[in-house]
Design a protein around this motif. Structure first.
Motif, short mmCIF file in Angstrom:
data_model
loop_
_atom_site.label_atom_id
_atom_site.label_comp_id
_atom_site.label_asym_id
_atom_site.label_seq_id
_atom_site.Cartn_x
_atom_site.Cartn_y
_atom_site.Cartn_z
N ASP A 176 24.97 72.90 47.14
CA ASP A 176 25.31 73.95 48.01
C ASP A 176 26.28 73.61 49.33
O ASP A 176 27.08 74.45 49.61
CB ASP A 176 24.27 74.67 48.71
CG ASP A 176 23.21 75.10 47.50
OD1 ASP A 176 23.75 75.66 46.57
OD2 ASP A 176 21.94 75.37 47.85
N ASN A 177 26.50 72.41 49.52
CA ASN A 177 27.29 71.88 50.59
C ASN A 177 28.21 70.59 50.05
O ASN A 177 28.24 69.47 50.37
CB ASN A 177 26.54 71.45 51.73
CG ASN A 177 25.69 72.55 52.18
OD1 ASN A 177 26.12 73.14 53.20
ND2 ASN A 177 24.43 72.60 51.88
N SER A 178 29.12 70.91 49.03
CA SER A 178 30.08 69.95 48.51
C SER A 178 30.85 69.13 49.83
O SER A 178 31.31 68.28 49.31
CB SER A 178 30.95 70.50 47.66
OG SER A 178 31.84 71.63 48.04
N ASN A 179 31.16 69.95 50.72
CA ASN A 179 31.75 69.23 51.81
C ASN A 179 31.14 67.90 52.24
O ASN A 179 31.51 67.05 53.12
CB ASN A 179 32.29 70.02 52.77
CG ASN A 179 30.92 70.79 53.50
OD1 ASN A 179 30.07 71.42 53.03
ND2 ASN A 179 30.79 70.61 54.97
N PHE A 180 29.79 67.90 52.06
CA PHE A 180 28.84 66.76 52.55
C PHE A 180 28.77 65.53 51.11
O PHE A 180 28.20 64.34 51.42
CB PHE A 180 27.55 66.98 52.67
CG PHE A 180 27.35 67.88 54.06
CD1 PHE A 180 28.40 67.85 54.89
CD2 PHE A 180 26.04 68.46 54.25
CE1 PHE A 180 28.28 68.61 56.14
CE2 PHE A 180 26.00 69.04 55.46
CZ PHE A 180 26.99 69.04 56.49
N ASN A 181 29.58 65.77 50.13
CA ASN A 181 29.63 64.74 49.31
C ASN A 181 30.22 63.53 49.73
O ASN A 181 31.21 63.45 50.52
CB ASN A 181 30.50 65.23 47.79
CG ASN A 181 29.83 66.36 47.36
OD1 ASN A 181 28.60 66.74 47.37
ND2 ASN A 181 30.72 66.73 46.17
N ASN A 182 29.49 62.22 49.31
CA ASN A 182 30.03 61.32 50.00
C ASN A 182 29.45 60.04 48.81
O ASN A 182 28.53 60.40 48.13
CB ASN A 182 29.32 60.93 51.10
CG ASN A 182 27.93 60.82 51.17
OD1 ASN A 182 27.60 59.48 51.18
ND2 ASN A 182 27.05 61.77 51.34
N THR A 183 29.99 58.83 49.14
CA THR A 183 29.71 57.64 48.32
C THR A 183 29.19 56.43 49.40
O THR A 183 30.00 56.44 50.63
CB THR A 183 31.17 57.05 47.45
OG1 THR A 183 31.10 58.11 46.60
CG2 THR A 183 30.52 55.82 46.87
#
Length: 381
Positions: A94-101
């Motif tokens: 729901d919060n793709s802006n939080f996607n991270n590696t």
């Protein structure tokens, strides 16, 4: 629509997990020269009910985590080397802006120069957006932000007699945080320790360490620390580690402090498959994220057990309370976790875990509750 997306998200994770389960079981470590190599892959699904570590306007989400790692080991007659590296991609539904590696790397090496002289070296690097343990979470500035952390340690020991060993060590810590509200910090530490074996059950030691932590931008603090301690075996399976001493601290505001410190841990190896450790720690500390002294105490309990040939279980608990002296901020953290692991095949493991943490503070905005549930599979090649 949200439920459709959630089901699609879970279906994708399930497909990946099922495909891993049908990888042939003949995978094993690969020999490359003198090194044993393993490729580690895992996929796990997580539900986090507070991804922003917030008191208000709380956000929850489902996260798919895909990890690839490499383990390399070398064992010689007088030396050993081990390297472990992992890269994990975190995909939020729901919060793709939080996607991270995130990435973590660790290196450890040991070398015996003679039967009486040896050296160890270790280095660990972490880049992540979340704390990895209750200890990391305790005293942490609230909110979501990424950090870079590196811990370097080298030590040399020499047996001056059958009973007495002298140790010299150097450590370097580096911490960098995202966001304008944080400063990078560096800590250098040099120390000396003498260990004396009184009997097969008792070893005592005395130590001196000098610490200097600097913030960029910001000020610095130094600590001269004197310690004495012991390891006492009560039986072949039960032992106590304890040390106490005094720290002479020149804080970031140039104020001088003379403060005691104390740590103790009691470990019971009930059998080859079961271990219980109870630990306590109290001291004034030059924290890596805040230009202030953190006056804290904390206690933790960790339990691991191999229930059967395939099933493993673990549990932990944590309670800590600390005050930032100059800023007059007091935080309390309560935490508990439990997990199960199951060896599906020789090289495939399934996991299920739950974690709960609660921070309260005299600054209301620093408090939050968080529940995290995670399940997945790991495969070794």
């Amino acid at each position: 629509m949200i439920e459709v997306l959630r089901m699609s998200h879970l279906k994708s994770a399930a497909i990946i997990i099922l495909s891993v389960l049908f990888i042939p079981g003949a995978c094993s470590a690969t020999q490359v020269g003198a090194f044993d190599l393993k490729v580690l892959g895992s996929v796990y699904e997580t539900y986090d009910d507070n991804i922003t570590y917030a008191q208000t306007n709380i956000k929850d989400d489902w996260i798919t985590n895909a990890k690839i790692g490499l383990l390399a080991k070398y064992e010689g007659k007088t030396e050993s080397l081990e390297f472990l590296g992992n890269v994990v991609h975190h995909d939020y539904m729901d919060n793709s802006n939080f996607n991270n590696t995130s990435e973590d790397l660790s290196l450890s090496a040991k070398k015996e120069f003679s039967p009486y002289e040896r050296a160890i070296l270790s280095d660990t690097f972490t880049h992540a957006e979340e704390p990895s343990s209750f200890e990391d979470e305790f005293g942490r500035t609230s909110g979501r932000y990424s950090y870079y952390r590196n811990r370097f340690n080298i030590a040399f020991s020499k047996d001056l007699s059958k009973e007495f060993t002298l140790i010299g060590r150097y450590l370097n810590d580096y911490d960098a945080y995202s966001g304008s509200g944080h400063s990078d910090s560096f800590q250098n530490r040099i120390g000396f320790e003498g260990d004396y074996i009184i009997s097969s059950h008792t070893t005592v030691f005395g130590a001196y360490d000098f610490y200097q932590r600097e913030f960029d931008p910001g000020s610095s603090a130094t600590t001269n620390s004197l310690s004495v301690g012991a390891r006492q075996y009560f039986s072949s399976q039960l032992f106590l580690d304890a040390n106490t001493g005094v720290d002479f601290i020149k804080s970031y505001n140039n104020k001088d402090y003379t403060k005691p410190h104390f740590t103790a841990s009691l470990t019971d190896d009930f059998d080859e498959t079961t271990r219980l450790t109870l630990a306590y720690d109290k001291r004034y500390y030059t924290n890596s994220s805040t230009q202030d002294l953190f006056n804290y105490w904390q206690t933790s309990l960790k339990f691991t057990r191999r229930v059967s040939a395939r099933l493993g279980a673990s549990a932990s608990g944590f309670y800590g309370k600390g005050t930032y002296e100059a800023f007059n901020i007091t935080d309390t953290l309560k935490g508990a976790s439990a997990g199960l692991s199951y060896d599906i095949k020789e090289n495939i493991k399934g996991t299920l875990s739950y974690s709960y943490s609660k921070t309260t503070s005299n600054i209301a905005s620093r408090g939050y509750d968080r529940n995290v549930v995670s399940t997945g599979v790991t495969v070794e090649f």
